[in-house]
Design a protein around this motif. Structure first.
Motif, short mmCIF file in Angstrom:
data_model
loop_
_atom_site.label_atom_id
_atom_site.label_comp_id
_atom_site.label_asym_id
_atom_site.label_seq_id
_atom_site.Cartn_x
_atom_site.Cartn_y
_atom_site.Cartn_z
N LEU A 166 0.26 6.88 2.32
CA LEU A 166 -0.56 8.05 2.40
C LEU A 166 -2.02 7.35 1.96
CD1 LEU A 166 -1.47 10.91 2.93
CD2 LEU A 166 -1.25 11.43 0.43
N LEU A 167 -1.98 6.75 0.73
CA LEU A 167 -3.51 5.79 0.53
C LEU A 167 -3.95 5.09 1.90
CD1 LEU A 167 -5.32 5.53 -2.02
CD2 LEU A 167 -3.97 3.48 -2.50
N ILE A 181 -5.10 7.33 4.46
CA ILE A 181 -6.61 8.07 3.97
C ILE A 181 -7.70 7.00 4.27
CG2 ILE A 181 -7.95 8.78 1.81
CD1 ILE A 181 -5.14 9.96 0.99
N PHE A 192 0.92 -1.22 -0.15
CA PHE A 192 -0.06 0.12 0.11
C PHE A 192 0.85 1.28 0.10
CE2 PHE A 192 -3.09 -2.96 2.07
CZ PHE A 192 -4.24 -2.58 1.34
N PRO A 193 0.57 2.14 -0.92
CA PRO A 193 1.30 3.41 -0.96
C PRO A 193 0.73 4.07 0.52
CG PRO A 193 0.07 3.22 -2.93
CD PRO A 193 -0.23 2.22 -1.97
N ALA A 211 -1.06 16.29 5.27
CA ALA A 211 -1.53 15.75 4.22
C ALA A 211 -3.03 15.52 4.73
CB ALA A 211 -0.95 14.63 3.61
#
Lengths: 292, 306
Positions: free
Chosen positions: A139-140, A143, A136-137, A228
């Motif tokens: 930030l994704l 989120i 998983f990236p 972010a």
């Protein structure tokens, strides 16, 4: 053993203080901590007080309610003092840096130590889970967690904390694998130490150097992560001032009131810069491969 | 080498299955019923029930997951709740946009980052070194959405050189590519510099110096070749990050890419679309990391046989 540990910290402090860059960044971070603690004394105004007649006032505009009589850094879209909001915002950023990294450290150390120490299926299961986390990236993933749990400061801690453990787990596992076959560990084992004691008293204290570096460099990551998430409206909720959410609010006014975006962004950049400098310095000192 | 490649490729399959499971679990922690969400306020209970059945939400969770997985295995990611279009079709529309920006940013990043890193490494401990590394760290420390806003302010509003947001032609690539590209240039420059400094200390470079080779030949013929191997790896890893880290930049520049699609899907709780975009993103990430690992193994035989 205790003497050696003390020696380690003294040695670290001494080497750190010999580097001007590290000293400057330490000073900055210390000042920031003081600002966060004493924000209510330092801020010229209540960060949530609105002066609706002076919305988006440029820096230096007169104000009725700030102690200085002016909006030193300007005012925002509902006439709140930007300087006061930035000073209070340091609390959120530092709290996130501290708490999220602590969660990361706890989970990463626990998982890495279990995997490295016990090996076998425990190792396989934990490291495969880490592989999935790596897919998983980050930030994704954060989120998605925020959407699942709903926006709040506590959930920001959780989302950023559970996102970053996998890298630390790999690091700790490697250290444990290296240390567990060393003679002093074998000796402690032969003397009848329990698993828990072996891990906590003998193995982990010797893996502390890379963990310090990883934790210090994890703080700027967490601060950026909070910024972010708040920028996407998923983090700390209004009216609580956070640097990321200030930029989120300022976005639509970038043309008419650029200062509104510029100041909180500079605050994030300076803070992250200081932690990165400190982390780089610690890595130079503690990484034996770089020590020449 | 082939065996290593096949082993790594096979390993990607369970990782991706794990990604789908984690995403599925995360999506089902979310309170609320997607069918209720879709029908708005005060829907008729019978209609809700009918929609739930239609969407397959009445079935037990394990079965819902299995349905998703078995369809995904043959390339069917379901149909978006709101857009009523196959998820794969939406991804096929959006991904090229994200890829265009990522690749342009990569080009900017590589050109700027490599040259800055080499300059800093060659002029070690000079003004150029310290200055460029300070600037690089500043770029790394600035939130990307903030630099994007500043770029809009200066390049767009103040100087009027570039369009501020949107996606209507090649010129719209430039600002996002510059913003993302300088950020990546900064990390590439740091890696290039430290890798260069590590190689310069090696014995064979000392030998080259001792036999009287010129500094230019030493740097370009002997040092760079080896110093750039780890940098290539980093650039590859960053490409994965660029492809997937597009959520923030696409939001600011209003670019209809994969990142914005994912965010829209999350906001509207469009389950199949979230599931599809997240899994696809992870897929791209895993594949690009795999390519990086393989190229690294190919460049560096010591890894292959470990």
């Amino acid at each position: 053993m205790k003497e050696r540990a003390e020696h380690f910290w003294w040695d670290l402090a001494r080497r750190l203080l010999r580097r001007p860059v590290a000293v400057v960044s330490l000073f900055f971070i210390a000042a920031l901590v003081l600002v966060a603690i004493f924000a209510s004394f330092l801020a010229p105004a209540n960060p949530n007080q609105q002066e609706l007649l002076s919305r988006l006032a440029p820096p230096g505009s007169p104000s009725d309610f700030t102690r200085t009589g002016t909006f030193i850094l300007g005012s925002d879209q509902v006439g709140r003092d930007i300087l006061s909001r930035i000073l209070y915002g340091s609390r959120i950023s530092l709290a996130v840096g501290l708490v999220a990294v602590s969660i990361e450290l706890f989970l990463g150390t626990l998982m890495g130590a279990l995997a490295g120490y016990f090996g076998g299926w425990v190792d396989t299961a934990i490291m495969r889970l880490a592989d999935i986390m790596f897919a998983f990236p980050s930030l994704l993933f954060a989120i998605a967690v925020m959407y699942a749990l709903g926006p709040s400061l506590f959930n920001v801690f959780v989302a950023l904390g559970v996102t970053g453990w996998a890298g630390l787990a790999r690091l700790v596992r490697g250290e444990v694998l290296r240390l567990k076959t060393q003679e002093f560990v074998e000796a402690a084992k032969a003397a009848g130490s329990t698993h828990g004691r072996l891990i906590l008293k003998h193995i982990l204290p010797n893996a502390v150097a890379p963990l310090i570096v990883a934790a210090t460099l994890g703080i700027p990551g967490a601060i950026m992560g909070e910024a972010a998430l708040s920028f996407l409206g998923l983090g700390v909720q209004p009216p609580t001032p956070s640097w990321g959410s200030m930029i989120y609010e300022a976005r639509s006014y970038i043309r008419v009131a650029p200062w509104f975006s510029i100041w909180p962004g500079l605050a994030i950049m300076a803070t992250v810069f200081a932690f990165n400098l400190l982390g780089d310095a610690l890595r130079d000192i503690l990484d034996p491969r770089l020590r020449q | 080498m082939l065996r290593y490649a096949i082993r790594r490729l096979l390993w990607a399959i369970p990782v991706l299955v794990g990604v789908t499971l984690v995403t599925f679990i995360l999506l089902h922690i979310v309170p609320g019923d997607p069918a209720l969400n879709m029908l708005g306020e005060h829907p008729d209970p019978q209609t809700v029930e009918k929609l739930r059945r239609q969407l397959g939400l009445d079935r037990p969770l394990p079965q819902q997951y299995w349905d998703f997985l078995s369809h995904a295995a043959v390339g069917d990611l379901g149909t978006s709740y709101y857009r009523k279009v196959p998820v794969t079709q939406l991804i096929a529309q959006r991904f090229p946009v994200t890829a265009t920006i990522a690749l342009s940013a990569m080009a900017v990043g590589a050109a700027l980052g490599l040259s800055t890193g080499i300059l800093a490494g060659v002029r070690h401990r000079t003004f150029w070194d310290t200055g460029s590394m300070a600037v690089a760290l500043a770029f790394i420390s600035a939130p990307i959405f903030w630099t994007a806003l500043l770029a809009q302010l200066l390049l767009g509003f103040r100087w009027g050189i570039l369009p501020i947001s949107g996606w209507e032609g090649p010129i719209y690539v430039v600002m996002p590519a510059l913003v993302l590209g300088t950020r990546y240039a900064a990390s590439i420059a740091r890696y290039t510099r430290s890798s260069l400094l590590e190689v310069i200390r090696q014995d064979y470079i000392r030998t080259a110096r001792a036999k009287g080779l010129g500094e230019r030949v030493i740097i370009y013929r002997h040092t760079l070749k080896n110093a750039l191997i780890p940098v290539v790896t980093i650039m590859g890893l960053e490409l994965g990050g660029l492809l997937t880290g597009s959520i923030l930049t696409e939001t600011i520049f209003g670019i209809p890419g994969l990142g914005l699609l994912t965010l829209d899907a999350l906001t509207s709780r469009d389950m199949p679309l979230v599931q599809g975009t997240v899994v696809f993103t992870a897929f791209v990430f895993v594949i690009s990391n795999l390519v990086v690992d393989l190229s690294y193994a190919w460049l560096n035989p010591r890894i292959r046989y470990a």
